[in-house]
Design a protein around this motif. Sequence first.
Motif, short mmCIF file in Angstrom:
data_model
loop_
_atom_site.label_atom_id
_atom_site.label_comp_id
_atom_site.label_asym_id
_atom_site.label_seq_id
_atom_site.Cartn_x
_atom_site.Cartn_y
_atom_site.Cartn_z
N ILE A 150 0.69 -1.15 -0.13
CA ILE A 150 0.10 -0.03 -0.01
C ILE A 150 1.06 1.20 -0.05
CG2 ILE A 150 -2.02 1.19 1.11
CD1 ILE A 150 -2.81 -1.34 0.17
N ASN A 151 0.59 2.19 -0.87
CA ASN A 151 1.52 3.52 -0.79
C ASN A 151 0.50 4.51 0.03
OD1 ASN A 151 3.28 2.14 -2.68
ND2 ASN A 151 2.94 3.52 -4.25
N ILE A 152 1.14 5.29 0.62
CA ILE A 152 0.35 6.42 1.54
C ILE A 152 1.29 7.49 1.35
CG2 ILE A 152 -0.10 6.78 3.95
CD1 ILE A 152 0.23 4.02 4.51
N TYR A 153 0.52 8.65 0.87
CA TYR A 153 1.20 9.87 0.49
C TYR A 153 0.62 10.82 1.59
CZ TYR A 153 1.89 7.25 -3.81
OH TYR A 153 2.32 6.54 -4.76
N CYS A 154 1.56 11.48 2.09
CA CYS A 154 1.22 12.32 3.39
C CYS A 154 1.52 13.79 3.28
CB CYS A 154 2.06 11.88 4.78
SG CYS A 154 2.07 10.16 5.05
N ASP A 155 0.66 14.65 3.77
CA ASP A 155 0.69 15.93 3.93
C ASP A 155 0.43 16.50 5.20
OD1 ASP A 155 1.11 18.53 2.06
OD2 ASP A 155 -0.88 18.94 3.22
N GLU A 156 1.04 17.78 5.53
CA GLU A 156 0.72 18.37 6.78
C GLU A 156 0.53 19.79 6.71
OE1 GLU A 156 5.69 18.29 7.73
OE2 GLU A 156 4.25 16.87 8.38
N SER A 157 -0.30 20.49 7.43
CA SER A 157 -0.60 21.72 7.59
C SER A 157 -0.80 22.53 8.80
CB SER A 157 -2.19 21.85 7.05
OG SER A 157 -2.72 23.34 6.88
N CYS A 158 -0.01 23.30 9.08
CA CYS A 158 -0.03 24.28 10.16
C CYS A 158 0.95 23.56 11.22
CB CYS A 158 -1.15 24.92 10.69
SG CYS A 158 -2.05 25.74 9.31
N HIS A 159 1.63 22.84 11.40
CA HIS A 159 2.23 21.77 12.00
C HIS A 159 3.25 22.16 12.63
CE1 HIS A 159 4.75 21.73 8.33
NE2 HIS A 159 5.67 21.06 8.90
N LEU A 160 3.73 23.41 12.51
CA LEU A 160 4.78 23.90 13.24
C LEU A 160 4.32 24.62 14.69
CD1 LEU A 160 7.00 25.60 10.54
CD2 LEU A 160 7.30 23.49 11.50
N GLU A 161 5.17 24.76 15.75
CA GLU A 161 4.86 25.04 16.87
C GLU A 161 4.31 26.35 17.27
OE1 GLU A 161 6.15 24.66 21.70
OE2 GLU A 161 7.63 24.00 19.93
N HIS B 87 4.76 1.68 1.82
CA HIS B 87 5.57 2.61 1.46
C HIS B 87 4.87 4.10 1.66
CE1 HIS B 87 7.28 -0.28 -1.98
NE2 HIS B 87 7.69 -0.70 -0.73
N ILE B 88 5.71 4.64 2.70
CA ILE B 88 4.93 5.99 3.05
C ILE B 88 5.84 7.11 2.62
CG2 ILE B 88 4.65 7.42 5.09
CD1 ILE B 88 4.59 4.77 6.62
N TYR B 89 5.17 8.08 1.85
CA TYR B 89 5.98 9.11 1.15
C TYR B 89 5.57 10.58 1.84
CZ TYR B 89 6.58 5.61 -2.14
OH TYR B 89 7.06 4.54 -3.00
N ILE B 90 6.58 11.25 1.93
CA ILE B 90 6.27 12.50 2.83
C ILE B 90 6.97 13.62 2.10
CG2 ILE B 90 6.67 13.93 4.98
CD1 ILE B 90 6.76 11.37 6.44
N ASP B 91 6.11 14.87 2.16
CA ASP B 91 6.56 15.88 1.09
C ASP B 91 7.63 16.55 1.79
OD1 ASP B 91 6.76 18.00 -0.80
OD2 ASP B 91 4.94 19.08 0.01
N ILE B 92 8.66 17.08 1.13
CA ILE B 92 9.99 17.88 1.80
C ILE B 92 9.26 19.32 1.77
CG2 ILE B 92 12.01 18.86 1.10
CD1 ILE B 92 12.86 16.37 -0.55
#
Length: 249
Positions: free
Chosen positions: A5-16, A139-144
Amino acid sequence: MREIINIYCDESCHLENDKEKVMALGAVYCPASKKSEIFQRLSELKKKHNLIPKNKKNPNDNRAYYELKWNKISLAKINYFKDVVDYFFADDDLNFRVLVVPDKSKLDYEKFNHTHDTFYYKMYFSMLKVILNPDKGHHIYIDIKDTRSREKVRKLEQVLRNDKYDYAKEIIKKVQQVRSHEVELIQLADLLTGAVSYVNRGLSDSRAKNILIEHIRHRSKYSLTKSTLIREQKFNIFIWESSKYWHTI
């Protein structure tokens, strides 16, 4: 052989200290065997809406110059974004999960012996754990996104493997950094995570974004501000509230 399974991740407003109250972590996932077909379909939607130049130097390179991003939504391209949302809901191989922390300012790290970094990794695991299947490989993919991306990827891989006792690397096959402009499904994760984050931040200043949000609400049949049942697969939402869940991490 395990299905991948391919997992494509994103994050929003994740900084402290980014001055945003809401944090959102989202992922689009699909069988690895369907990846090329899905990338092609998303690329075809860009061609349909004239978002891939016809004079590209390499006509066999399906990566578009136009990036599917939440912050690129405009009234001029709203039909393209609605087509993408329709395709996501129509394709049985595509699913989405998002975790939302409604108010980072209410987090008492000291009380529960956490730092923002440890909290971030545990939230990432909380988002992913519903997707991970012990009978399959992932397989987990994370945006740079920043200069700490490599360290974050290494740490997240460690957290996931330790929790699943996956020392043989059978469940978590790899966690890898990618560039969003090269990966269509990272872009789709950005779009859907951005939509849920926007609603939960209480924003409504963009007519184009409001139109797309109403379209997502219509297709998903969810408000986007409440948790879905944990067994919801297509569009799974988890609203993490400190008063309910601090003791679980």
